[in-house]
Write an enzyme that holds these catalytic residues in place. Structure first.
Site, mmCIF file in Angstrom:
data_model
loop_
_atom_site.group_PDB
_atom_site.id
_atom_site.type_symbol
_atom_site.label_atom_id
_atom_site.label_comp_id
_atom_site.label_asym_id
_atom_site.label_seq_id
_atom_site.Cartn_x
_atom_site.Cartn_y
_atom_site.Cartn_z
ATOM 1 N N ASP A 1 -0.462 2.248 8.189
ATOM 2 C CA ASP A 1 -0.987 1.431 9.290
ATOM 3 C C ASP A 1 -0.175 1.493 10.586
ATOM 4 O O ASP A 1 -0.684 1.136 11.649
ATOM 5 C CB ASP A 1 -1.078 -0.045 8.860
ATOM 6 C CG ASP A 1 -1.950 -0.248 7.632
ATOM 7 O OD1 ASP A 1 -2.845 0.588 7.391
ATOM 8 O OD2 ASP A 1 -1.734 -1.233 6.899
ATOM 9 N N GLY B 1 0.828 -1.207 0.000
ATOM 10 C CA GLY B 1 0.000 0.000 0.000
ATOM 11 C C GLY B 1 0.857 1.250 0.000
ATOM 12 O O GLY B 1 1.808 1.345 0.777
ATOM 13 N N ARG C 1 -5.684 -1.990 8.474
ATOM 14 C CA ARG C 1 -5.584 -3.449 8.320
ATOM 15 C C ARG C 1 -5.886 -4.119 9.659
ATOM 16 O O ARG C 1 -6.946 -3.905 10.181
ATOM 17 C CB ARG C 1 -4.207 -3.841 7.792
ATOM 18 C CG ARG C 1 -4.261 -5.122 6.967
ATOM 19 C CD ARG C 1 -2.893 -5.581 6.589
ATOM 20 N NE ARG C 1 -2.318 -4.798 5.521
ATOM 21 C CZ ARG C 1 -2.073 -5.263 4.298
ATOM 22 N NH1 ARG C 1 -2.340 -6.508 4.016
ATOM 23 N NH2 ARG C 1 -1.531 -4.500 3.388
ATOM 24 N N THR D 1 4.078 2.805 5.572
ATOM 25 C CA THR D 1 2.672 2.363 5.535
ATOM 26 C C THR D 1 1.867 3.266 6.449
ATOM 27 O O THR D 1 2.366 3.692 7.492
ATOM 28 C CB THR D 1 2.511 0.902 5.991
ATOM 29 O OG1 THR D 1 1.117 0.640 6.230
ATOM 30 C CG2 THR D 1 3.259 0.575 7.267
ATOM 31 N N ASP E 1 4.614 -4.458 6.147
ATOM 32 C CA ASP E 1 4.981 -5.771 6.654
ATOM 33 C C ASP E 1 5.254 -6.787 5.537
ATOM 34 O O ASP E 1 6.263 -7.494 5.545
ATOM 35 C CB ASP E 1 3.806 -6.233 7.527
ATOM 36 C CG ASP E 1 4.105 -7.489 8.270
ATOM 37 O OD1 ASP E 1 5.044 -7.459 9.084
ATOM 38 O OD2 ASP E 1 3.445 -8.503 8.009
ATOM 39 N N ARG F 1 0.791 -4.977 -5.509
ATOM 40 C CA ARG F 1 0.692 -6.179 -4.688
ATOM 41 C C ARG F 1 1.043 -7.302 -5.660
ATOM 42 O O ARG F 1 0.423 -7.431 -6.715
ATOM 43 C CB ARG F 1 -0.722 -6.361 -4.165
ATOM 44 C CG ARG F 1 -1.262 -5.121 -3.458
ATOM 45 C CD ARG F 1 -1.541 -5.376 -1.998
ATOM 46 N NE ARG F 1 -2.338 -4.308 -1.421
ATOM 47 C CZ ARG F 1 -1.974 -3.636 -0.346
ATOM 48 N NH1 ARG F 1 -0.846 -3.896 0.250
ATOM 49 N NH2 ARG F 1 -2.754 -2.690 0.136
ATOM 50 N N ASP G 1 2.083 -0.488 11.531
ATOM 51 C CA ASP G 1 2.000 -1.832 12.121
ATOM 52 C C ASP G 1 3.281 -2.655 11.975
ATOM 53 O O ASP G 1 3.242 -3.876 12.013
ATOM 54 C CB ASP G 1 0.827 -2.592 11.481
ATOM 55 C CG ASP G 1 1.009 -2.766 9.967
ATOM 56 O OD1 ASP G 1 1.894 -2.124 9.394
ATOM 57 O OD2 ASP G 1 0.246 -3.552 9.378
HETATM 58 P P1 ADP Z 1 2.555 -4.107 2.700
HETATM 59 O O1 ADP Z 1 3.997 -4.129 2.345
HETATM 60 O O2 ADP Z 1 1.967 -2.732 2.668
HETATM 61 O O3 ADP Z 1 2.272 -4.859 3.977
HETATM 62 P P2 ADP Z 1 1.558 -6.398 1.160
HETATM 63 O O4 ADP Z 1 1.291 -7.252 2.355
HETATM 64 O O5 ADP Z 1 0.597 -6.414 0.060
HETATM 65 O O6 ADP Z 1 1.749 -4.863 1.544
HETATM 66 O O7 ADP Z 1 2.985 -6.837 0.602
HETATM 67 C C1 ADP Z 1 3.550 -6.148 -0.491
HETATM 68 C C2 ADP Z 1 4.271 -7.104 -1.376
HETATM 69 O O8 ADP Z 1 5.386 -7.692 -0.684
HETATM 70 C C3 ADP Z 1 3.466 -8.301 -1.864
HETATM 71 O O9 ADP Z 1 2.590 -7.971 -2.903
HETATM 72 C C4 ADP Z 1 4.563 -9.235 -2.296
HETATM 73 O O10 ADP Z 1 5.097 -8.846 -3.535
HETATM 74 C C5 ADP Z 1 5.621 -8.986 -1.210
HETATM 75 N N1 ADP Z 1 5.480 -10.003 -0.151
HETATM 76 C C6 ADP Z 1 4.485 -10.116 0.752
HETATM 77 N N2 ADP Z 1 4.654 -11.190 1.545
HETATM 78 C C7 ADP Z 1 5.792 -11.781 1.134
HETATM 79 C C8 ADP Z 1 6.517 -12.962 1.553
HETATM 80 N N3 ADP Z 1 6.101 -13.731 2.555
HETATM 81 N N4 ADP Z 1 7.660 -13.248 0.903
HETATM 82 C C9 ADP Z 1 8.106 -12.486 -0.108
HETATM 83 N N5 ADP Z 1 7.461 -11.386 -0.569
HETATM 84 C C10 ADP Z 1 6.324 -11.022 0.042
HETATM 85 O O1 F6P Z 2 -1.786 -1.298 4.299
HETATM 86 C C1 F6P Z 2 -2.402 -0.109 3.890
HETATM 87 C C2 F6P Z 2 -3.880 -0.324 3.654
HETATM 88 O O2 F6P Z 2 -4.428 0.909 3.236
HETATM 89 C C3 F6P Z 2 -4.665 -0.884 4.823
HETATM 90 O O3 F6P Z 2 -4.954 0.103 5.793
HETATM 91 C C4 F6P Z 2 -5.885 -1.433 4.133
HETATM 92 O O4 F6P Z 2 -6.470 -2.467 4.886
HETATM 93 C C5 F6P Z 2 -5.323 -1.954 2.836
HETATM 94 O O5 F6P Z 2 -4.084 -1.283 2.629
HETATM 95 C C6 F6P Z 2 -6.212 -1.738 1.657
HETATM 96 O O6 F6P Z 2 -5.642 -2.363 0.580
HETATM 97 P P1 F6P Z 2 -6.025 -2.063 -0.942
HETATM 98 O O7 F6P Z 2 -5.462 -0.729 -1.282
HETATM 99 O O8 F6P Z 2 -5.392 -3.171 -1.689
HETATM 100 O O9 F6P Z 2 -7.519 -2.039 -1.010
#
Ligand code: ADP
Ligand code: F6P
Length: 320
Positions: A127, A11, A171, A125, A103, A72, A129
């Site tokens: 969040d 995000g 989230r 982020t 994360d 993502r 978090d």
């Molecule tokens: P954020 O980084 O905001 O938490 P996501 O959870 O969507 O957002 O993770 C972002 C990207 O990081 C994912 O779309 C993927 O490409 C990568 N990613 C997430 N989890 C893993 C994992 N366990 N191992 C490797 N890459 C990951």
């Molecule tokens: O991690 C950032 C965030 O905006 C969260 O607060 C929310 O739950 C999620 O991403 C929304 O994801 P998307 O933009 O894929 O709808």
């Protein structure tokens, strides 16, 4: 180290551009070549990579979102995806990577580290978090955006003697609801990290009504349940003229606050310093007002983000 790269992932968050700018400018200042990777890990695997110059990050510090775009890309959780990514980095002669994200993005950086490629994570982020830091880039702007919304909703809530359920992103974390709720004088803050009692909330609203109170503002973190569902459950305890406002992605956009820009600039410059020293596998954070770094694997595996629950107790003491 001669050549480093940067990507933004997951995000988007206000302040990501300021962090990219700091990485590029600090890198160039120190004689490095800095490359930008578009669309996070998706662009890394696809080789969507280009050199960034001083001017490429001009006029960006005040902009929300990320000019390197984000994505993502679940495929990066597979070993195949990760090895393809490393292949691209090697093809471009890149020796170190800065990842700005949440994360999930940190897990990607952790995977690269496990494969022996130096990656440094910057927490970005809304969040808030991520373990290893008190604050993430984007959080301050997000809570101020929520705060502005709460203040506006309060006006109309008072005029119509209504209860509002204001659902905010985050989230699984309640930080946005907690901070914006306290700042906005919320009557009730409902977060995943603390149980809640709907009947007690209804009684509190009624008590306020009986005292002549005009508005009631409930700030609800999305990780608990949806705003409409919450309002429906509340309505089984009485008619409080409830309306629901789901702030959604509005909270993710907008010009970053001064605090987020400064945090992003500090993190960006520090990430480059670490790579210059040959250090990878680290995540950066702000702990007790100091910029720190820690092992990314250890941080993710052994630490869990916990919001400042003293804010929850404080709110219960001062809002009734
Ligand atoms: P954020 O980084 O905001 O938490 P996501 O959870 O969507 O957002 O993770 C972002 C990207 O990081 C994912 O779309 C993927 O490409 C990568 N990613 C997430 N989890 C893993 C994992 N366990 N191992 C490797 N890459 C990951
Ligand atoms: O991690 C950032 C965030 O905006 C969260 O607060 C929310 O739950 C999620 O991403 C929304 O994801 P998307 O933009 O894929 O709808």
């Amino acid at each position: 180290m001669k050549r480093i790269a940067i990507l933004t992932s997951g995000g988007d968050a206000p302040g990501m551009n300021a962090a990219i700018r700091a990485v590029v400018r600090k890198g160039i200042h120190d004689g490095l070549e800095v490359y930008g990777i578009n669309y996070g890990y998706a662009g890394l695997v696809a080789g969507d990579i280009r050199r960034l110059d001083i001017a490429d990050v001009g006029d960006k510090i005040q902009k929300g979102g990320t000019f390197l775009y984000s994505a993502r890309y679940p495929e990066f959780a597979t070993e195949e995806g990760q090895l393809k990514g490393i292949e691209q980095l090697k093809k471009f002669g890149i020796e170190g990577l800065v990842v700005i994200g949440g994360d999930g993005s940190y897990h990607g950086a952790m995977a690269l580290t496990r494969h022996g490629f130096p990656a440094v994570g910057i927490p970005g982020t809304i969040d808030n978090d991520i373990p290893g830091t008190d604050f993430t880039v984007g959080f301050d702007t997000a809570i101020n955006t929520v705060l502005e919304a709460i203040d506006r909703i309060r006006d109309t809530a008072t005029s119509h003697v209504r209860t509002f359920v204001i659902e905010v992103m985050g989230r699984n974390a309640g930080d946005i609801a907690l901070w914006a709720g306290v700042a906005g004088g919320a009557d009730e803050i409902v977060i995943p990290e603390h149980n809640f009692d709907m009947e007690a909330i209804a009684k509190k609203i009624q008590a306020g009504r009986d005292r002549g109170k005009k508005h009631c503002l409930i700030v609800l973190a999305e990780g608990v349940m949806g705003g409409n569902e919450f309002a429906e459950e509340l309505s089984t305890y009485g008619d409080f003229h409830t309306r629901v406002s789901i702030l959604g992605h509005i909270v993710r956009g907008g010009s970053p606050s001064a605090r987020d820009r400064v945090l992003a600039s500090k993190f960006g410059a520090y990430a480059v310093e670490l790579l210059e020293e040959g250090k990878g596998g680290l995540c950066i954070g702000m702990k007790n007002n100091e910029v720190v770094s820690a092992d990314i694997i250890e941080t993710l595996e052994n630490n869990k983000h916990v919001p400042d629950l003293s804010l929850f107790d404080l709110n219960n003491t001062i809002s009734f």
